[in-house]
Motif scaffolding. Structure first.
Motif, PDB file in Angstrom:
ATOM      1  N   ALA A  42       0.848  -1.212   0.000  1.00 49.69           N
ATOM      2  CA  ALA A  42       0.000   0.000   0.000  1.00 49.69           C
ATOM      3  C   ALA A  42       0.874   1.250   0.000  1.00 49.69           C
ATOM      4  O   ALA A  42       0.606   2.220  -0.729  1.00 49.69           O
ATOM      5  CB  ALA A  42      -0.918  -0.016   1.218  1.00 49.69           C
ATOM      6  N   ALA A  43       1.943   1.223   0.827  1.00 48.55           N
ATOM      7  CA  ALA A  43       2.843   2.378   0.903  1.00 48.55           C
ATOM      8  C   ALA A  43       3.538   2.593  -0.436  1.00 48.55           C
ATOM      9  O   ALA A  43       3.660   3.723  -0.917  1.00 48.55           O
ATOM     10  CB  ALA A  43       3.873   2.161   2.004  1.00 48.55           C
ATOM     11  N   ALA A  44       3.963   1.484  -1.044  1.00 46.90           N
ATOM     12  CA  ALA A  44       4.646   1.593  -2.347  1.00 46.90           C
ATOM     13  C   ALA A  44       3.705   2.155  -3.404  1.00 46.90           C
ATOM     14  O   ALA A  44       4.109   2.958  -4.255  1.00 46.90           O
ATOM     15  CB  ALA A  44       5.183   0.235  -2.773  1.00 46.90           C
ATOM     16  N   GLY A  45       2.446   1.758  -3.343  1.00 42.01           N
ATOM     17  CA  GLY A  45       1.455   2.284  -4.281  1.00 42.01           C
ATOM     18  C   GLY A  45       1.300   3.792  -4.126  1.00 42.01           C
ATOM     19  O   GLY A  45       1.255   4.538  -5.113  1.00 42.01           O
ATOM     20  N   ALA A  46       1.231   4.208  -2.854  1.00 39.22           N
ATOM     21  CA  ALA A  46       1.103   5.651  -2.588  1.00 39.22           C
ATOM     22  C   ALA A  46       2.339   6.396  -3.092  1.00 39.22           C
ATOM     23  O   ALA A  46       2.234   7.470  -3.694  1.00 39.22           O
ATOM     24  CB  ALA A  46       0.916   5.879  -1.091  1.00 39.22           C
ATOM     25  N   VAL A  47       3.499   5.789  -2.850  1.00 35.60           N
ATOM     26  CA  VAL A  47       4.761   6.421  -3.235  1.00 35.60           C
ATOM     27  C   VAL A  47       4.876   6.536  -4.759  1.00 35.60           C
ATOM     28  O   VAL A  47       5.300   7.562  -5.292  1.00 35.60           O
ATOM     29  CB  VAL A  47       5.950   5.615  -2.656  1.00 35.60           C
ATOM     30  N   THR A  48       4.443   5.474  -5.468  1.00 33.52           N
ATOM     31  CA  THR A  48       4.544   5.494  -6.930  1.00 33.52           C
ATOM     32  C   THR A  48       3.783   6.689  -7.501  1.00 33.52           C
ATOM     33  O   THR A  48       4.259   7.383  -8.405  1.00 33.52           O
ATOM     34  CB  THR A  48       3.999   4.178  -7.512  1.00 33.52           C
ATOM     35  N   GLY A  49       2.612   6.921  -6.923  1.00 30.67           N
ATOM     36  CA  GLY A  49       1.814   8.067  -7.378  1.00 30.67           C
ATOM     37  C   GLY A  49       2.492   9.392  -7.061  1.00 30.67           C
ATOM     38  O   GLY A  49       2.390  10.355  -7.823  1.00 30.67           O
ATOM     39  N   MET A  50       3.177   9.388  -5.920  1.00 31.19           N
ATOM     40  CA  MET A  50       3.812  10.643  -5.483  1.00 31.19           C
ATOM     41  C   MET A  50       5.097  10.947  -6.240  1.00 31.19           C
ATOM     42  O   MET A  50       5.485  12.101  -6.381  1.00 31.19           O
ATOM     43  CB  MET A  50       4.134  10.557  -3.989  1.00 31.19           C
ATOM     44  N   LEU A  51       5.776   9.892  -6.685  1.00 30.40           N
ATOM     45  CA  LEU A  51       7.086  10.098  -7.329  1.00 30.40           C
ATOM     46  C   LEU A  51       6.989  10.989  -8.560  1.00 30.40           C
ATOM     47  O   LEU A  51       7.788  11.888  -8.758  1.00 30.40           O
ATOM     48  CB  LEU A  51       7.682   8.745  -7.746  1.00 30.40           C
ATOM     49  N   LYS A  52       5.950  10.709  -9.366  1.00 33.88           N
ATOM     50  CA  LYS A  52       5.806  11.466 -10.612  1.00 33.88           C
ATOM     51  C   LYS A  52       5.598  12.944 -10.290  1.00 33.88           C
ATOM     52  O   LYS A  52       4.679  13.298  -9.568  1.00 33.88           O
ATOM     53  CB  LYS A  52       4.649  10.939 -11.441  1.00 33.88           C
ATOM     54  N   GLY A  53       6.462  13.752 -10.813  1.00 36.81           N
ATOM     55  CA  GLY A  53       6.357  15.194 -10.601  1.00 36.81           C
ATOM     56  C   GLY A  53       6.739  15.625  -9.198  1.00 36.81           C
ATOM     57  O   GLY A  53       6.364  16.714  -8.766  1.00 36.81           O
TER      58      GLY A  53
ATOM     59  N   SER B 177      12.204   0.528  -2.529  1.00 37.46           N
ATOM     60  CA  SER B 177      11.191  -0.339  -1.939  1.00 37.46           C
ATOM     61  C   SER B 177      11.616  -0.796  -0.535  1.00 37.46           C
ATOM     62  O   SER B 177      10.813  -0.812   0.397  1.00 37.46           O
ATOM     63  CB  SER B 177      10.956  -1.540  -2.864  1.00 37.46           C
ATOM     64  N   GLU B 178      12.902  -1.125  -0.402  1.00 35.59           N
ATOM     65  CA  GLU B 178      13.418  -1.530   0.918  1.00 35.59           C
ATOM     66  C   GLU B 178      13.298  -0.392   1.925  1.00 35.59           C
ATOM     67  O   GLU B 178      12.892  -0.575   3.075  1.00 35.59           O
ATOM     68  CB  GLU B 178      14.904  -1.927   0.803  1.00 35.59           C
ATOM     69  N   LEU B 179      13.673   0.791   1.472  1.00 36.56           N
ATOM     70  CA  LEU B 179      13.616   1.958   2.361  1.00 36.56           C
ATOM     71  C   LEU B 179      12.168   2.259   2.764  1.00 36.56           C
ATOM     72  O   LEU B 179      11.888   2.638   3.900  1.00 36.56           O
ATOM     73  CB  LEU B 179      14.239   3.185   1.678  1.00 36.56           C
ATOM     74  N   ILE B 180      11.271   2.072   1.817  1.00 31.22           N
ATOM     75  CA  ILE B 180       9.848   2.349   2.098  1.00 31.22           C
ATOM     76  C   ILE B 180       9.267   1.317   3.055  1.00 31.22           C
ATOM     77  O   ILE B 180       8.468   1.642   3.935  1.00 31.22           O
ATOM     78  CB  ILE B 180       9.050   2.422   0.775  1.00 31.22           C
ATOM     79  N   ARG B 181       9.710   0.099   2.886  1.00 35.41           N
ATOM     80  CA  ARG B 181       9.193  -0.965   3.767  1.00 35.41           C
ATOM     81  C   ARG B 181       9.487  -0.615   5.236  1.00 35.41           C
ATOM     82  O   ARG B 181       8.639  -0.792   6.107  1.00 35.41           O
ATOM     83  CB  ARG B 181       9.855  -2.294   3.413  1.00 35.41           C
TER      84      ARG B 181
END
Lengths: 239, 188
Positions: A42-53, B177-181
């Motif tokens: 879930a965190a990675a999903g949120a981050v992916t959206g945030m990374l752009k721009g 990904s590791e850092l985010i985890r």
């Protein structure tokens, strides 16, 4: 590698949309039973959206950046002179040519008016041709608008010319100064010379009076037998 | 812009013409500053410092620019190297994260204004996390995932083959990904 470590790699692939269908299925199944990986996903999903721009593709440098940079460049270039602060103007070759052309036109215009204006030029007073066998008589004439008590007239000869005089010291001298006074009207200072060698020689004279310097230039061109004399009055000037 | 071509401007800059050099860097400056911001974890002061240092080095070493690549590409290389040197000079600066502060923000997010605040805070934290990546991974991530530059252009600017770029990007995402985890609570 633990299952959760493997999930971390798969989540990274998911961030780049590089997940194979079987990997996606594995990730989904694992996350369903693992709270930590579920949160990670879930965190990675949120981050992916945030990374752009996250930063704009182009960004303005902070205020004063350019000034500070120029300051440092001036330090490094050693050009911290007063003209280093002037804006630099650069031209393309065509512009440079046009500018040079305009400058030439301006110079030509100035030159035209300058040379068409009347400027004092040497004035030819007399010209004659005589034999070198006889002494050449020259008169220096000066117009005085009122009597002048003290006048000094200096005559200087080139090497090929000699004073013609009965006095040996006068005849041997290269220059002679006559002193006397002028009466109102035309005053004449006569002297005689002989031309000793073929060639072109000069006699220069100067007379200072009334606050002005009056000069004459006499050219003597001798062929050996004949000599051509031309006497010029030069423009007077303040002394 | 005076319209002078890159070669002519570079020649003038080689003779110490600062204005010519400034004109040379004008086109790439906004993109380079964006890159610098991404590399510096969103820290404007650091980004400006590094970029300025890189520009000064470019000016001093401009005689080494042979025109084999474009001036922009040459400039990018200097900026990238400067980030590597910069990080070395600082040491591996450990970015401080206040876990409790972020977690607290996440829990109290109720209104739109607060949501925006949280979002801004999360973005800032994400940039800090990105800045923790080694430069070679960070630059790939900044170029492709953050600045959304094309793979072709990125490969050219980072002086990498396409496959090397893809490998680096994959490694960058894994490390991220590791850092985010470890910090997943920031983003939930």
């Amino acid at each position: 590698m633990s299952v959760c470590d493997k999930t971390t790699r798969l989540i990274a692939a998911a961030m780049g949309r590089d997940l194979e269908p079987n990997e996606a299925r594995f990730l989904k199944e694992h996350a369903a039973g693992c709270a930590a990986c579920r949160e990670h996903l879930a965190a990675a999903g949120a981050v992916t959206g945030m990374l752009k721009g996250l930063v704009p593709a182009e960004a303005d440098t902070p205020l004063g950046f350019g000034d500070r940079l120029r300051d440092r460049l001036l330090d490094r270039s050693g050009r911290r002179n007063w003209y280093g602060y002037l804006p630099t103007i650069r031209f393309r070759p065509m512009e440079l040519g046009l500018l040079a052309g305009l400058l030439l036109c301006a110079l030509a215009t100035v030159g035209f008016f300058y040379f068409n204006e009347e400027h004092p030029q040497p004035l030819l007073l007399t010209s004659k041709e005589v034999s070198t066998e006889t002494p050449l008589s020259i008169d220096l004439e000066y117009l005085a608008v009122h009597p002048i008590r003290e006048v000094a007239v200096t005559i200087e000869l080139d090497a090929g010319v000699k004073f013609h005089s009965d006095y040996a010291e006068v005849a041997a001298a290269r220059s002679h100064t006559w002193t006397g006074k002028f009466t109102e009207g035309m005053n004449s200072i006569p002297f005689m010379v002989t031309v000793e060698k073929p060639g072109t020689w000069q006699i220069r004279t100067r007379a200072d009076f009334g606050g002005w310097r009056h000069e004459h230039l006499i050219t003597l061109t001798s062929t050996g037998k004949m000599v051509t004399m031309a006497q010029y009055q030069l423009p007077k000037h303040r002394i | 812009m005076t319209g002078l071509n890159e070669k002519e401007l570079a020649r003038q800059a080689m003779n110490g013409d600062i204005a010519a050099f400034e004109e040379l860097i004008t086109a790439e400056k906004p993109r380079l500053y964006s890159f610098a911001l991404g590399m510096a974890g969103g820290n404007h002061a650091d980004a400006a410092d590094v970029l300025q240092e890189a520009f000064v080095k470019a000016f001093v070493n401009i005689k080494r620019f042979r025109g084999d690549s474009s001036f922009g590409t040459w400039l990018w290389r200097i900026v990238r190297n400067e980030f590597i040197n910069y990080r070395k000079a600082l040491g591996t600066k450990a970015l401080q994260h206040d876990d409790e502060e972020v977690a607290g923000l996440a829990e109290t997010g109720r209104t739109t204004a607060v949501d925006e605040l949280i979002f801004a805070e999360r973005r800032a934290k994400l940039l800090e996390i990105v800045a923790m990546l080694p430069p070679k991974y960070r630059e790939a991530l900044v170029m492709i995932d953050i600045r959304e530059e094309t793979y072709e252009k990125t490969a050219e600017l980072l002086d990498l083959s396409m496959s090397a770029l893809k490998t680096r990007l994959m490694r960058a995402r894994e490390k991220l990904s590791e850092l985010i985890r470890k910090r997943r609570s920031y983003f939930l």
